[in-house]
Every structure is written in structure tokens, then in C-alpha cells.
Design an enzyme around this catalytic site. Structure first.
Site, mmCIF file in Angstrom:
data_model
loop_
_atom_site.group_PDB
_atom_site.id
_atom_site.type_symbol
_atom_site.label_atom_id
_atom_site.label_comp_id
_atom_site.label_asym_id
_atom_site.label_seq_id
_atom_site.Cartn_x
_atom_site.Cartn_y
_atom_site.Cartn_z
ATOM 1 N N SER A 117 0.854 -1.366 -0.007
ATOM 2 C CA SER A 117 0.145 -0.100 0.032
ATOM 3 C C SER A 117 0.827 1.058 0.202
ATOM 4 O O SER A 117 1.880 1.361 -0.936
ATOM 5 C CB SER A 117 -0.956 -0.073 1.413
ATOM 6 O OG SER A 117 -1.789 0.968 1.338
ATOM 7 N N ASP A 256 -2.563 6.697 -3.477
ATOM 8 C CA ASP A 256 -1.354 5.831 -3.008
ATOM 9 C C ASP A 256 -0.872 4.776 -3.842
ATOM 10 O O ASP A 256 -1.187 4.642 -4.934
ATOM 11 C CB ASP A 256 -1.532 5.365 -1.609
ATOM 12 C CG ASP A 256 -2.775 4.143 -1.688
ATOM 13 O OD1 ASP A 256 -3.296 4.011 -2.633
ATOM 14 O OD2 ASP A 256 -2.686 3.366 -0.462
ATOM 15 N N ASP A 258 -1.056 1.434 -3.946
ATOM 16 C CA ASP A 258 -1.934 0.448 -4.601
ATOM 17 C C ASP A 258 -3.305 0.964 -4.977
ATOM 18 O O ASP A 258 -4.155 0.086 -5.337
ATOM 19 C CB ASP A 258 -1.964 -0.689 -3.549
ATOM 20 C CG ASP A 258 -2.801 -0.268 -2.336
ATOM 21 O OD1 ASP A 258 -2.904 0.852 -1.928
ATOM 22 O OD2 ASP A 258 -3.599 -1.238 -1.909
ATOM 23 N N ASP A 260 -6.070 2.377 -3.354
ATOM 24 C CA ASP A 260 -7.003 2.372 -2.673
ATOM 25 C C ASP A 260 -7.265 3.703 -1.679
ATOM 26 O O ASP A 260 -8.377 3.493 -0.894
ATOM 27 C CB ASP A 260 -7.109 0.936 -1.785
ATOM 28 C CG ASP A 260 -6.157 0.940 -0.758
ATOM 29 O OD1 ASP A 260 -5.304 1.761 -0.647
ATOM 30 O OD2 ASP A 260 -5.838 -0.296 -0.029
#
Length: 460
Positions: A117, A256, A258, A260
Site C-alpha cells: 500500500s 497511494d 496500490d 485504494d
């Protein structure tokens, strides 16, 4: 029953250190294959004993972000799943919510995304999704950990899994994102700067907004395996703020690594966090009578949003920090909208997980309907000063320690009901998060620093 490897958001750690090593991830792939290939009737505490059957081979979809370690971990997962007799679908770099969507769309039994993430490139992790595009429940995570304790084996050659790449995965996801924006509206006339954090949205976010009619300027869209989240994206929005002003753009959107989490910047370069974006979406839906209940926030949600929602008679409840807990509360209440100030926003009428691109489109939907600028919409919620300080600790702290509790009670007494104090351990990093908020910014800062000093002394 506690879990050894799974945290609040999958399994995460430093690459090369247990559990983020090739051998462990291969065993994890095998264990997950054994469990996820079963009929979906798992009982807590019952060890799975067999596969689903030759007539219906299980399929697991694997995506990843742009970290260099993703190649290694993808290969390890594929090997473990294949040994368990599970077929794999490989998407290459894709946002976490894209994996959730594609798992559903391709009727896979599960989805796996390799990502840490918003963390730096030295970290990585493994997140799982069910066939419904939801995070795995505790029962299945326990079953996978139980299977990990067993020796790894291998199916006979005739029953090994197969792997293939899904070359059109980016295009499928782009079309899905566009479908969440009303057909009768477009983004013509808007100049938007996108900061993709050199992460998984680098090749899908620009086409989404461009094809909806916006003039798009992309930054943070040149991943090299080492620069994900580096001075870019939603955790480092300064570059976006500068770019929006330099390009005289109407607004900016930061994702960000990834994809999400989302933050946005108005035309003046002012940052809007997840609370403000969530409020804009909620207020817009409420004005049209389409909110479907209330809003779920977290323990970190700014008190000003709670007060602002109350002024519109919009119900609000807090969940524990973490989008899985927001989702649990949404399912419990039957509501459709929730999120965190970090930029995780769930719009369950559109998709099953936090999706930064989809959330940004819902903000732009509200902007288009209102006829206002993002600056004007953001000004409708003035956040209370909130200080969050992370205390790094190498040992597990008891937050009920007498000295820590005394410091907290002293701060709460000083705030006298006009603010909040919250201490919690991070679910993904070795940190204690100390948060204080209230209407007096200087007082809030002072109280937070005093609590931090006590936490540090206890941690010594």
C-alpha cells in the site's frame, strides 16, 4: 483466536524478512490454494481436508503494485498455488480495488494482490479477496494459517494448476471505473493533475479521467520498482499541490501506491483529506435523497465532520481504524458510504472495496451537480485542528499503563469536552499513534506532545 501472520490488512513486512520471503510466500500460496479451493463451507477450527474436485478446478487471480519485489513474490505465489492444483490468472501491476473487481468479473474463487500500500518499496505484503471481492473473514484466514503449519506437498503432475496472463486487465478496469460515473455527465472543461505515486494506478487512472473528457496532466507515473510512494502520492501530496498551481489546474487527485487511498487538491493548492472528500460525497447524495442511510467513519474521523453531518440530520457512527472495520459496520447498518481520513473511501453502491479512482469520481460527480469549485465544496467542512504523532517502538506497549492513562486523562480534562484524545497501536507498522483534536490548535499540539513524551518513557 489470535492470528500469527495476518494483520488488519493481510500479511505485510520488510522484504527478505519473515514472512515476506520467497519460501514463506510459496508455502502461503500452497496453503491458500488448499483452503480457497474448497467448497465455501468452512467452519472455524476445522482443518480443510480436500480440494473442490476435478470437475471444477479452482482459479485464483493475482495482481501486484509496482515494487521490484513483486516479481519475486508473484512467482512464489504462483508456484505454491500451482502445487496445490489451483489455476492462476496474472494481471501484472494493477490497483488493489482492480483485483477485487476482476476477481468478481472473472468468476475466480479468490483474488490476491501483492502490495504494501502506502509503505516504502522495501516493504511488501499479501492481501486476499474472496470470490465476492471482499476481504477474507477471520475464519478463512485462520484456516490458511492452520494449513501453513502443515508440511507443503505437491499435487500429481496431471493435477497441477496452470497459469495465464490477463492481457486486457487494465482496459477492463478502466471501463469499470468509467461506468461508476453517470452517463449523462462528463468532465469536459476540467484540467486535472493526477499523482499516481509511481504505483499501480500509473497506467489506468489517466485513461479513466481523459476518456471522461478531462484535460489530464499525470505526475508520479513513471515507476521503476524503487520509487513507489517516494515523495509522491496521497501520503506526500506536496508535489501535487505545487503541480496544480503551476499548471493552473482546476484540481488535483493523489493516489497511494496500490490505489485504494485518495486525497484531492483544489485549484489554490489546498489539500482535502479523506474526511472532507467523504463529507462532499455524503452531502451531495443527501441533497438528492440518495444517501441510503448514514455515514460510517472511524475513531480517527475529525469531530467537525460528525458535527457537520449532525447539522444535516445525517446519521454517523464510528468503527475501529481500518477499512475492513468500516466495511463491517456498513454491512451491519445496511448503509453504503464510509471511509477514513487517510483517504480510504467505500462506496458500496459502486464497488465492494475502497477504490481511490471510483471515490474521486464520486467527488467529481458532486462537484458537477453543484456547479461549485472543489475549493467551495471543501470550505463547507472546516476541520478541527487534529495532531497525530507516531511513536516508533520496538516492543509491544500496554496502552493501559498507569502513566499513559494518567496523561490521557489530564489532556481530556484540559479539553473539557471540546475535543478528543485517542491512542492506538498501528495494525501495519511498529508504531503507537497519538491523536489529539479540538478547536484550539496550540492547545491540541501541546497536549499531544505531552502524551508522546510519556509514551516514549514507557517504551524505553
Amino acid at each position: 483466536m489470535s492470528k500469527q501472520y495476518f494483520g488488519t490488512d493481510g500479511i505485510r513486512g520488510r522484504v527478505g524478512q519473515t514472512p515476506i520471503t520467497p519460501d514463506f510466500v510459496m508455502r502461503l500460496g500452497y496453503a491458500a490454494g488448499r483452503v480457497l479451493a474448497l467448497n465455501s463451507h468452512l467452519s472455524a477450527g476445522v482443518r480443510p481436508t480436500g480440494l473442490i474436485g476435478t470437475e471444477a478446478r479452482a482459479t485464483v487471480l493475482i495482481g501486484k503494485d509496482t515494487r521490484i519485489s513483486g516479481y519475486m513474490l508473484e512467482a512464489a505465489l504462483e508456484a505454491g498455488l500451482t502445487a496445490a492444483g489451483v489455476d492462476t490468472l496474472l494481471t501484472g501491476p494493477m490497483p488493489t480495488p482492480a483485483v477485487a473487481y476482476l476477481t468478481r468479473a472473472l468468476r475466480a474463487q479468490a483474488g490476491i494482490v501483492i502490495t504494501a500500500s502506502h509503505n516504502p518499496f522495501e516493504d511488501n505484503g499479501i492481501k486476499f479477496f474472496s470470490s465476492a471481492g471482499l476481504k477474507l473473514d477471520d475464519t478463512i484466514e485462520h484456516a490458511i494459517e492452520l494449513e501453513l503449519s502443515q508440511p507443503m506437498a505437491c499435487m500429481p503432475s496431471a493435477k497441477l494448476g496452470k497459469a495465464r496472463r490477463i492481457d486486457d486487465a487494465p482496459g477492463r478496469y478502466v471501463e469499470f471505473c468509467k461506468s461508476t460515473f453517470p452517463n449523462h455527465l462528463d468532465l469536459r472543461g476540467l484540467k486535472i493533475v493526477l499523482d499516481c505515486a509511481h504505483g499501480a494506478t500509473y497506467h489506468v487512472a489517466p485513461p479513466v479521467f481523459h476518456e471522461l473528457g478531462a484535460e489530464v496532466i499525470a505526475i508520479g507515473n513513471k515507476p521503476n520498482g524503487l520509487n513507489i510512494n517516494l515523495d509522491a502520492g496521497s501520503t506526500h501530496p506536496q508535489a501535487l499541490q505545487v503541480a496544480v498551481v503551476e499548471h493552473k489546474a482546476d484540481l488535483g487527485i493523489a493516489f497511494d501506491g496500490d490505489g485504494d487511498r485518495v486525497m484531492m487538491v483544489d485549484g489554490a493548492g489546498t489539500l482535502l483529506d479523506g474526511d472532507q472528500l467523504l463529507y462532499i460525497i455524503a452531502s451531495g447524495l443527501h441533497s438528492k435523497g440518495e444517501l441510503q442511510g448514514g455515514v460510517v467513519g472511524t475513531l480517527m474521523t475529525n469531530l467537525a465532520m460528525e458535527h457537520a453531518l449532525a447539522s444535516q440530520k445525517i446519521p454517523f457512527v464510528r468503527a475501529k481504524v481500518g477499512d475492513r472495520y468500516v466495511l463491517e459496520q456498513l454491512n451491519k447498518t445496511g448503509w453504503r458510504l464510509g471511509g477514513e481520513n487517510s483517504g480510504h473511501i467505500l462506496t458500496l453502491d459502486k464497488t465492494t472495496s475502497g477504490d481511490a479512482i471510483v471515490a474521486a469520481l464520486q467527488v467529481l460527480h458532486a462537484l458537477k451537480l453543484s456547479g461549485k469549485t472543489l475549493s467551495a465544496l471543501g470550505a463547507e467542512l472546516v476541520l478541527y485542528p487534529q495532531v497525530l504523532i507516531n511513536v516508533v517502538t520496538n516492543k509491544k506497549l500496554d496502552l493501559n499503563h498507569a502513566a499513559i492513562q494518567a496523561a490521557v486523562k489530564m489532556a481530556e480534562s484540559t479539553l473539557n469536552g471540546a475535543g478528543r484524545v485517542l491512542l492506538r497501536a498501528s495494525g501495519t507498522e511498529p508504531k503507537i499513534r497519538v491523536m489529539v483534536e479540538g478547536q484550539d490548535g496550540k492547545l491540541v499540539q501541546k497536549l499531544a506532545e505531552e502524551i508522546v513524551e510519556v509514551v516514549k518513557k514507557v517504551a524505553e
